[in-house]
Design an enzyme around this catalytic site. Structure first.
Site: not given
Length: 204
Positions: A9, A58, A82
């Site tokens: 990102h 993001r 993540e």
């Protein structure tokens, strides 16, 4: 199988300062949006078949310009998310570097689990499984975008290169960078790794 373009990102206000982890509401900043637009423009000539993204804002915001230019939807893939940093999420890196466990994170990640969170081993297994599952639905020449995060991408690269997990920190994955992973039926190859703005301009 497929040729996967692993995209980190774009820039946001927590990069290099805090562990954003899975916090909601972490958006690209002005620089990050500019990076996403530039990356989309550079990848516009490639015959992209699908665009996948981690569920977090993001990554979605980085994926959207790429998908739009190819008239594709952004497909949310939970496996690209993540690492779950647990109790460390949202803490500053300056604060965490004073934690007695920080050395284990840096030197012995293969045995480390974040307090109330995920282990590096589990995160690596998750991202690799996700990429293999996506790839198995594709032809060998299909080009697929997968937008994820720094550590999951590094863990995936380490796996496919045959690197020990304890060495994965040696890999550098910058914001809005692209790492190409070729998952053909008979072999796996990588390259480029951590390609930055300008690398894909004009390529088809």
């Amino acid at each position: 199988m497929a040729i996967i373009y692993l995209v980190r990102h774009g820039q946001n206000e927590m990069v290099g300062k805090k562990l954003a982890g899975r916090l909601p509401g972490v958006h690209l900043n002005e620089q990050g949006h500019a990076q996403a637009r530039q990356l989309a423009a550079e990848l516009s000539a490639l015959p992209i078949k699908a665009v996948f993204s981690s569920p977090l804002e993001r990554t979605q915001q980085t994926a959207e310009p790429i998908a739009r230019i190819h008239n594709l939807p952004v497909i949310t893939e939970p496996g690209l998310i993540e690492i779950d940093f647990g109790a460390w999420q949202a803490k500053s890196l300056k604060q965490l570097r004073r934690n007695r466990l920080w050395r284990d994170v840096q030197e012995f990640p293969d045995g480390f689990s974040f307090p109330s969170g995920e282990s590096f081993v589990a995160a690596q297994t998750r991202i690799v499984h996700s990429l293999q599952s996506i790839s198995q639905t594709c032809a060998d020449t299909d080009k697929i975008i997968c937008v994820s995060h720094c550590d999951p991408i590094r863990l995936a690269v380490a796996h496919f290169l045959g690197m020990p997990l304890n060495a994965f920190h040696r890999l550098r994955i910058d914001t809005a960078s692209v790492t190409v992973l070729n998952l053909a039926e008979d072999k796996v190859s990588l390259g480029p790794i951590n390609a930055l703005a300008g690398f894909f301009a004009g390529q088809e």
